[in-house]
Structure formats: C-alpha cells, structure tokens
Design a protein around this motif. Structure first.
Motif, PDB file in Angstrom:
ATOM      1  N   GLN A   1       0.710  -1.242  -0.222  1.00 47.39           N
ATOM      2  CA  GLN A   1      -0.384  -0.012  -0.240  1.00 47.39           C
ATOM      3  C   GLN A   1       1.099   1.069   0.511  1.00 47.39           C
ATOM      4  OE1 GLN A   1      -3.395   2.556   2.633  1.00 47.39           O
ATOM      5  NE2 GLN A   1      -3.172   0.361   2.817  1.00 47.39           N
ATOM      6  N   TRP A   2       1.261   2.166  -0.989  1.00 45.79           N
ATOM      7  CA  TRP A   2       1.872   3.240  -1.839  1.00 45.79           C
ATOM      8  C   TRP A   2       1.923   3.522  -2.931  1.00 45.79           C
ATOM      9  CZ3 TRP A   2       5.410   5.845  -4.217  1.00 45.79           C
ATOM     10  CH2 TRP A   2       6.314   7.047  -3.725  1.00 45.79           C
ATOM     11  N   ARG A   3       1.242   5.157  -2.886  1.00 45.11           N
ATOM     12  CA  ARG A   3       0.548   5.462  -3.809  1.00 45.11           C
ATOM     13  C   ARG A   3       1.190   6.937  -4.590  1.00 45.11           C
ATOM     14  NH1 ARG A   3      -5.024   5.255  -7.436  1.00 45.11           N
ATOM     15  NH2 ARG A   3      -4.311   6.578  -8.849  1.00 45.11           N
ATOM     16  N   ALA A   4       1.946   7.089  -5.195  1.00 43.89           N
ATOM     17  CA  ALA A   4       2.556   8.611  -6.038  1.00 43.89           C
ATOM     18  C   ALA A   4       1.289   8.819  -6.554  1.00 43.89           C
ATOM     19  CB  ALA A   4       3.791   8.797  -5.807  1.00 43.89           C
ATOM     20  N   ASP A   5       0.158   9.564  -6.939  1.00 38.65           N
ATOM     21  CA  ASP A   5      -0.351  10.980  -7.706  1.00 38.65           C
ATOM     22  C   ASP A   5       0.098  10.315  -8.922  1.00 38.65           C
ATOM     23  OD1 ASP A   5      -2.705   9.899  -5.200  1.00 38.65           O
ATOM     24  OD2 ASP A   5      -1.898  11.502  -4.550  1.00 38.65           O
ATOM     25  N   ALA A   6       1.348  10.723  -8.860  1.00 34.75           N
ATOM     26  CA  ALA A   6       1.641  10.806 -10.281  1.00 34.75           C
ATOM     27  C   ALA A   6       2.441   9.874 -11.122  1.00 34.75           C
ATOM     28  CB  ALA A   6       3.051  12.019 -10.340  1.00 34.75           C
ATOM     29  N   MET A   7       2.451   8.914 -10.445  1.00 38.69           N
ATOM     30  CA  MET A   7       2.895   7.546 -10.355  1.00 38.69           C
ATOM     31  C   MET A   7       1.877   6.963 -11.631  1.00 38.69           C
ATOM     32  SD  MET A   7       3.144   4.887  -7.939  1.00 38.69           S
ATOM     33  CE  MET A   7       1.826   3.693  -7.180  1.00 38.69           C
ATOM     34  N   PRO A   8       2.424   6.374 -13.002  1.00 40.10           N
ATOM     35  CA  PRO A   8       1.085   5.305 -13.228  1.00 40.10           C
ATOM     36  C   PRO A   8       0.480   4.228 -12.449  1.00 40.10           C
ATOM     37  CG  PRO A   8       3.633   4.916 -13.803  1.00 40.10           C
ATOM     38  CD  PRO A   8       3.790   5.827 -13.074  1.00 40.10           C
ATOM     39  N   TYR A   9      -0.506   3.770 -12.762  1.00 41.60           N
ATOM     40  CA  TYR A   9      -1.162   3.255 -11.507  1.00 41.60           C
ATOM     41  C   TYR A   9      -1.941   1.912 -12.083  1.00 41.60           C
ATOM     42  CZ  TYR A   9      -3.847   1.656  -7.281  1.00 41.60           C
ATOM     43  OH  TYR A   9      -4.258   1.020  -6.733  1.00 41.60           O
ATOM     44  N   GLY A  10      -1.909   1.027 -12.222  1.00 39.18           N
ATOM     45  CA  GLY A  10      -3.025  -0.178 -12.307  1.00 39.18           C
ATOM     46  C   GLY A  10      -2.331  -1.553 -12.655  1.00 39.18           C
ATOM     47  N   GLY A  11      -3.901  -2.364 -12.443  1.00 36.02           N
ATOM     48  CA  GLY A  11      -3.324  -3.708 -12.571  1.00 36.02           C
ATOM     49  C   GLY A  11      -3.284  -4.498 -13.504  1.00 36.02           C
ATOM     50  N   LEU A  12      -2.692  -6.073 -13.118  1.00 34.79           N
ATOM     51  CA  LEU A  12      -2.530  -7.027 -14.286  1.00 34.79           C
ATOM     52  C   LEU A  12      -3.625  -7.859 -13.873  1.00 34.79           C
ATOM     53  CD1 LEU A  12       1.700  -7.622 -13.790  1.00 34.79           C
ATOM     54  CD2 LEU A  12      -0.017  -6.022 -15.108  1.00 34.79           C
ATOM     55  N   LYS A  13      -3.578  -8.919 -14.781  1.00 40.80           N
ATOM     56  CA  LYS A  13      -4.700 -10.357 -14.609  1.00 40.80           C
ATOM     57  C   LYS A  13      -5.718  -9.224 -14.246  1.00 40.80           C
ATOM     58  CE  LYS A  13      -1.998 -12.353 -12.108  1.00 40.80           C
ATOM     59  NZ  LYS A  13      -1.491 -13.320 -11.337  1.00 40.80           N
ATOM     60  N   HIS A  14      -7.269  -9.952 -12.851  1.00 40.10           N
ATOM     61  CA  HIS A  14      -8.106  -9.544 -13.032  1.00 40.10           C
ATOM     62  C   HIS A  14      -8.177  -8.439 -11.767  1.00 40.10           C
ATOM     63  CE1 HIS A  14     -10.198 -13.551 -13.244  1.00 40.10           C
ATOM     64  NE2 HIS A  14      -9.913 -13.555 -14.431  1.00 40.10           N
ATOM     65  N   SER A  15      -7.039  -7.668 -12.217  1.00 39.44           N
ATOM     66  CA  SER A  15      -7.077  -6.463 -11.424  1.00 39.44           C
ATOM     67  C   SER A  15      -7.203  -5.278 -11.873  1.00 39.44           C
ATOM     68  CB  SER A  15      -5.334  -5.952 -10.607  1.00 39.44           C
ATOM     69  OG  SER A  15      -5.751  -7.049  -9.759  1.00 39.44           O
ATOM     70  N   GLY A  16      -7.834  -5.603 -13.804  1.00 36.09           N
ATOM     71  CA  GLY A  16      -8.040  -4.422 -14.359  1.00 36.09           C
ATOM     72  C   GLY A  16      -6.961  -4.272 -15.476  1.00 36.09           C
ATOM     73  N   THR A  17      -7.408  -3.184 -15.984  1.00 35.06           N
ATOM     74  CA  THR A  17      -7.079  -2.859 -17.807  1.00 35.06           C
ATOM     75  C   THR A  17      -6.590  -1.534 -17.491  1.00 35.06           C
ATOM     76  OG1 THR A  17      -8.803  -2.366 -18.534  1.00 35.06           O
ATOM     77  CG2 THR A  17      -8.071  -4.463 -18.578  1.00 35.06           C
ATOM     78  N   GLY A  18      -5.384  -0.610 -18.523  1.00 35.23           N
ATOM     79  CA  GLY A  18      -5.401   0.544 -17.991  1.00 35.23           C
ATOM     80  C   GLY A  18      -5.157   1.163 -16.958  1.00 35.23           C
ATOM     81  N   LYS A  19      -4.338   2.792 -16.555  1.00 35.20           N
ATOM     82  CA  LYS A  19      -3.817   3.416 -15.794  1.00 35.20           C
ATOM     83  C   LYS A  19      -4.309   4.557 -15.558  1.00 35.20           C
ATOM     84  CE  LYS A  19      -0.206   0.070 -16.059  1.00 35.20           C
ATOM     85  NZ  LYS A  19       0.269  -0.743 -14.685  1.00 35.20           N
ATOM     86  N   GLU A  20      -3.799   4.790 -13.624  1.00 35.40           N
ATOM     87  CA  GLU A  20      -4.183   6.532 -13.686  1.00 35.40           C
ATOM     88  C   GLU A  20      -3.218   7.173 -13.332  1.00 35.40           C
ATOM     89  OE1 GLU A  20      -7.197   5.760 -10.477  1.00 35.40           O
ATOM     90  OE2 GLU A  20      -8.643   6.108 -12.077  1.00 35.40           O
ATOM     91  N   GLY A  21      -3.202   8.242 -13.472  1.00 31.46           N
ATOM     92  CA  GLY A  21      -2.332   9.088 -12.776  1.00 31.46           C
ATOM     93  C   GLY A  21      -2.430   9.776 -13.787  1.00 31.46           C
ATOM     94  N   PRO A  22      -2.129  11.329 -13.200  1.00 29.03           N
ATOM     95  CA  PRO A  22      -2.995  11.852 -14.769  1.00 29.03           C
ATOM     96  C   PRO A  22      -1.650  12.411 -15.657  1.00 29.03           C
ATOM     97  CG  PRO A  22      -2.902  13.390 -12.623  1.00 29.03           C
ATOM     98  CD  PRO A  22      -2.621  11.824 -12.065  1.00 29.03           C
ATOM     99  N   LYS A  23      -0.954  11.945 -15.623  1.00 27.78           N
ATOM    100  CA  LYS A  23      -0.380  12.187 -17.370  1.00 27.78           C
ATOM    101  C   LYS A  23      -0.632  10.977 -18.090  1.00 27.78           C
ATOM    102  CE  LYS A  23       4.236  11.030 -20.006  1.00 27.78           C
ATOM    103  NZ  LYS A  23       5.281  10.914 -19.083  1.00 27.78           N
ATOM    104  N   TYR A  24      -1.472   9.635 -17.082  1.00 29.44           N
ATOM    105  CA  TYR A  24      -1.335   8.750 -17.900  1.00 29.44           C
ATOM    106  C   TYR A  24      -2.848   8.118 -18.069  1.00 29.44           C
ATOM    107  CZ  TYR A  24       3.389   7.900 -16.346  1.00 29.44           C
ATOM    108  OH  TYR A  24       4.762   8.440 -15.869  1.00 29.44           O
ATOM    109  N   ALA A  25      -3.459   8.810 -17.058  1.00 23.41           N
ATOM    110  CA  ALA A  25      -4.949   8.753 -17.595  1.00 23.41           C
ATOM    111  C   ALA A  25      -5.576   9.555 -18.439  1.00 23.41           C
ATOM    112  CB  ALA A  25      -5.532   9.218 -16.301  1.00 23.41           C
ATOM    113  N   ILE A  26      -5.087  11.275 -18.546  1.00 20.34           N
ATOM    114  CA  ILE A  26      -5.130  12.091 -19.836  1.00 20.34           C
ATOM    115  C   ILE A  26      -4.365  10.992 -20.914  1.00 20.34           C
ATOM    116  CG2 ILE A  26      -3.855  13.655 -21.278  1.00 20.34           C
ATOM    117  CD1 ILE A  26      -3.664  15.426 -18.536  1.00 20.34           C
TER     118      ILE A  26
END
Length: 472
Positions: free
Chosen positions: A432-457
């Motif tokens: 459990q650690w997340r910087a809001d600017a980093m690319p954030y997302g999962g593999l397998k059943h944890s999802g698709t795509g990335k968040e973090g403003p640069k990557y979400a844009i």
C-alpha cells in the motif's frame, strides 16, 4: 444535497440517506437518480464536450489550478465529510483531501503538456516528401464510476484528467459516499468549469450504471470497484473505451534478511488503514519460516496498539467499516478460516460496523481470507522456505495490482520485481503506497489501463494520424 444534472442542481421525488456507519445517524440525503436522468445529463454533456474541446489547454489548466486552491481552502470541511460518510479517521481524511488537491493540480499541469509525436515517414519505402505527426483529441463524454473508499481522491483521479484532456465528465459516485463528489462539483463550477461540461448523478448503481454503459453518446468509462462489477460493465460497454481499476489481495513477502521493525510498521499501516478498505491493502503476508516467531510477536504488539471507535475522535486509529454488513462479512470469513485450521493471533471481534484489527496465522491457499479480497481489517499469514516459493505463492492468485517484498538482497529484490505478476511492485515497503503522479493499474483480474494524471489523460484522449504529402 442536490445532484448536478443537465446543467443545474436538481432534486428528485425519492431520496437516499447518507449515514454515519459508526452510529447510523443520517448525515444528509441525496436524490435517487434514474436512467432517465443519465440520458438528460448526457444530452447537455454533449454540448459541454464541444465547449471543452474548443477551450485551450491553457484555459482548462487555469480552471483546474483554481479548483485545487479552492479545495485546499475547504480542506477541513472536506475531511470531515469524508470521515462521516466513509468511516475513516480524520487524519486519513486530511491526507486524502491534500492528495486530491494535488491530483487536480497535476492534471492542470499535464493539460499544458498534451502533445503528439513526429512520425519518421521518410524512413519508410515510398515515404519521400511525407511528413507525419499525431494529434491527441478528447474522447468527448467521459463517465467516471467511483467507489466508496476514497470518495474524493479517486473521483479527482478521473475528473481532473478528463477535464485536462478536454472532455465533459459524468460522475456516478458510490451511493454510500456521494457527498464528497457533489462538493467537488460545486468547487469545479466555482472555478469556472462550464455547467454543460459536468454532471454528478446520484442513485442506485444498477440502473444508473446500465444507462451509462448502454448510452452510445458516452465514449469512455473509467471505473474503480470490484472485478465482478467491472466485468459486467465491460460486457455492456460495447465499443466504448474503458479503464478498469479492480480488486486485489496483495501479497507482501518478508525474507529472512528483512528489517522486521520496518516491515511490521509498514504492514500495520497497510493492512488496517481505512479499516482495510483499500484495494492495495496488505492482505497476504508471506513470511520466511526462519523469522516466523520474531515477526509474529513484533507484528502482534503493533496491531494490538491500534484503537478502534468513533472516527472523529483523535485517539481513534481505526474507525468503522462503511457498512455493518461488510463488517459482518469479514467476521464470517475470519471465523471460517479459524474453523479450517487458521490460528487467531489477535482481533476477531465485531461491534456493529467496527471490526477489530485481526491477524490470522497458519492460513492456507483455499481459505477465503487468502484467495479472495477481504477488504477489511484482517491479514493472513503463511510461510515459505526460499524466494522461489515466495514468488510462486505471491503469483497464486487471479489478481495482480500491488505487491511488496522486504529484503536486503538486491538479487532477490529484482527477481521478485521481474517475476511477480503485479502492476505495482514495492521493494522494502508493503503493497500500500501510491504517488498520485505515477502510472497506477493492475495486471490479470486487477484491471486494464492506467491512472495518474499524465497516464489517465492518454486513456481519456484519442490519437489522430496526420500525413502531409509535400510536393517535390
């Protein structure tokens, strides 16, 4: 509070109570919106999408920067609202409000940096006198379906980038925790966002979610929630673009050379913050058999110091879960594990929506507390003999959102980073650690795509290829 729909604040005949799970008191009421409200909202948002597309990135960034400033001015109000509707302690809500303002500010900065790229067409056969470049354009209408556990920050992670990219945004907040999103909508309107460019519709997830997924005028859906709901959204969404931030049962590996003081401190935070209702909570604690006794004793002493109670009192470290039914589910899973041979080290008691911080030892892979996402204040301990076994155990799941390892051996750390199937890997920290600017997302059943403003844009915009055919 009223909901913001079709360019104005609206009531409906039916309402939904928003309650404080600690004492079941009613905090506020919100409208019970419908699929028809979604249709009306989208009709206006289509106009808003055209307005936002015509607005310069600079002007969009100014709106977002002002919104971040306004949010910080109301920080205490927002923090109290978050604590009341979620149940998390005030200190955590203050952090969430600060982070939310930072996400909005980062989104404003990234709005100014949206760019395409030059494509070297003359490096291809037949490419002489051809100049190529790409443009990024908004998707149009973006829908954000958000969860209860971070009712402000995870809304900002969708709304900020959507606006930065030049879209209109439709927010569907969790029914248990809609107030933070509605107040954020107030702030964005005050900051200058056109009324046609935003909607926040409250109501039952089934009907409203179905309306969002089946409305062809919505081009993009960003969802944070469970794998089961995410799968249904993808099935209904058709050709819409989707970002799915889904569940996890995050592993944290404790090697025989780990700094146990650092490891137990991190796990005590990561396993129980927000009463364990975090998608990257430390859940499966995989520990070297060589340090088993020392690790369990030290972890137990720290977890037993966590006080539960009223989330608004400064002495409380863990507040209630968002619903009593969720606490009852955690209780059921823990009791089932104990009946199957797990050892209860501490915790295991429930009082209403409050579940005591719990450690389960000697857990097995087929127990619910290990194989599924517990999403509550309980962690499951199991043991291994070498790093290869630890990696195999970490990967023995359908999820892959976040994982951590504690070790002083760089080779072990890099082997873990390369071989563990997880979108986020932490070395000498928990999951459990997340910087809001980093690319954030999962593999397998944890999802698709990335968040973090640069990557979400990037996820909330589309790419056009332009080829200029020049004369000789």
């Amino acid at each position: 509070m009223k909901m913001f729909c079709a360019g104005q604040w609206q009531d409906t005949k039916e309402t939904i109570n928003v309650t404080n799970s600690f004492d079941q008191s009613i905090i506020d009421t919100v409208p019970k919106g419908s699929g028809e409200d979604i249709a009306n909202a989208v009709s206006v948002l289509e106009q808003g999408a055209r307005i936002m597309k015509a607005m310069t990135p600079y002007d969009r960034s100014l709106i977002l920067q002002k919104a971040a400033d306004l949010l910080l001015k109301r920080q205490d109000e927002f923090a109290r609202t978050i604590s009341l509707e979620v149940g998390k302690v005030l200190a955590e809500s203050q952090v969430e409000t600060n982070r939310s303002a930072e996400v909005i500010r980062l989104s404003g900065e990234e709005a100014r940096r949206m760019t395409g790229e030059m494509i070297p067409l003359e490096g291809n056969a037949g490419g002489k006198n051809k100049v190529g470049f790409t443009l990024r354009v908004p998707c149009g209408v973006v829908a954000a379906i958000t969860p209860f556990n971070f009712p402000l920050n995870l809304v900002c992670h969708k709304v900020g980038p959507a606006i930065a990219a030049g879209n209109a945004i439709l927010i569907k907040p969790a029914s248990d925790t809609p107030l933070s999103a509605l107040k954020l909508t107030e702030i964005l309107r005050e900051a200058g966002l056109p009324p046609e460019a935003i909607a926040c519709v409250t109501g039952p997830g089934g009907e409203i979610g179905r309306a969002i997924c089946t409305d062809t005028r919505i081009r993009k859906i960003s969802f944070t929630g469970s794998y089961e709901v995410g799968t249904k959204i993808c099935e209904m969404a058709g050709m819409k673009r989707v970002t799915m931030e889904l569940g996890s049962n995050s592993p944290v590996v404790i090697m025989d050379d780990a700094d146990l003081e650092k490891a137990t401190t991190a796990i005590t935070m990561a396993g129980y913050a927000n009463a364990g209702q975090v998608c990257i909570s430390a859940q499966r604690i995989l520990t070297s058999s060589a340090v088993k006794s020392d690790f369990v004793d030290l972890l137990k002493s720290k977890v037993e110091d966590l006080t539960t109670g009223n989330q608004l009192e400064d002495t409380t470290k863990i507040g209630p879960m968002v619903r009593e039914s969720d606490a009852a589910r955690v209780e059921e899973w823990v009791n089932e594990a104990v009946s199957q041979g797990a050892r209860l080290v501490c915790g295991g008691q429930r009082q209403g929506a409050i579940y005591a911080p719990t450690i389960l030892d000697e857990t097995k892979p087929d127990m619910l507390v290990v194989k599924d996402e517990i999403f509550g204040p309980a962690i499951a301990l199991s043991y291994f003999d070498d790093v290869n076994e630890a990696i195999a155990m970490a990967n023995d799941t359908t999820y892959g959102l976040s994982a951590g390892i504690f070790t002083q051996d760089i080779d072990r750390a890099m082997k873990f980073a390369r071989q563990v199937d997880s979108g986020n890997i932490h070395i000498n920290w928990s999951s459990q650690w997340r910087a809001d600017a980093m690319p954030y997302g999962g593999l397998k059943h944890s999802g698709t795509g990335k968040e973090g403003p640069k990557y979400a844009i990037q996820e909330m915009s589309e790419e056009k290829m332009v080829v200029m055919h020049l004369a000789d």
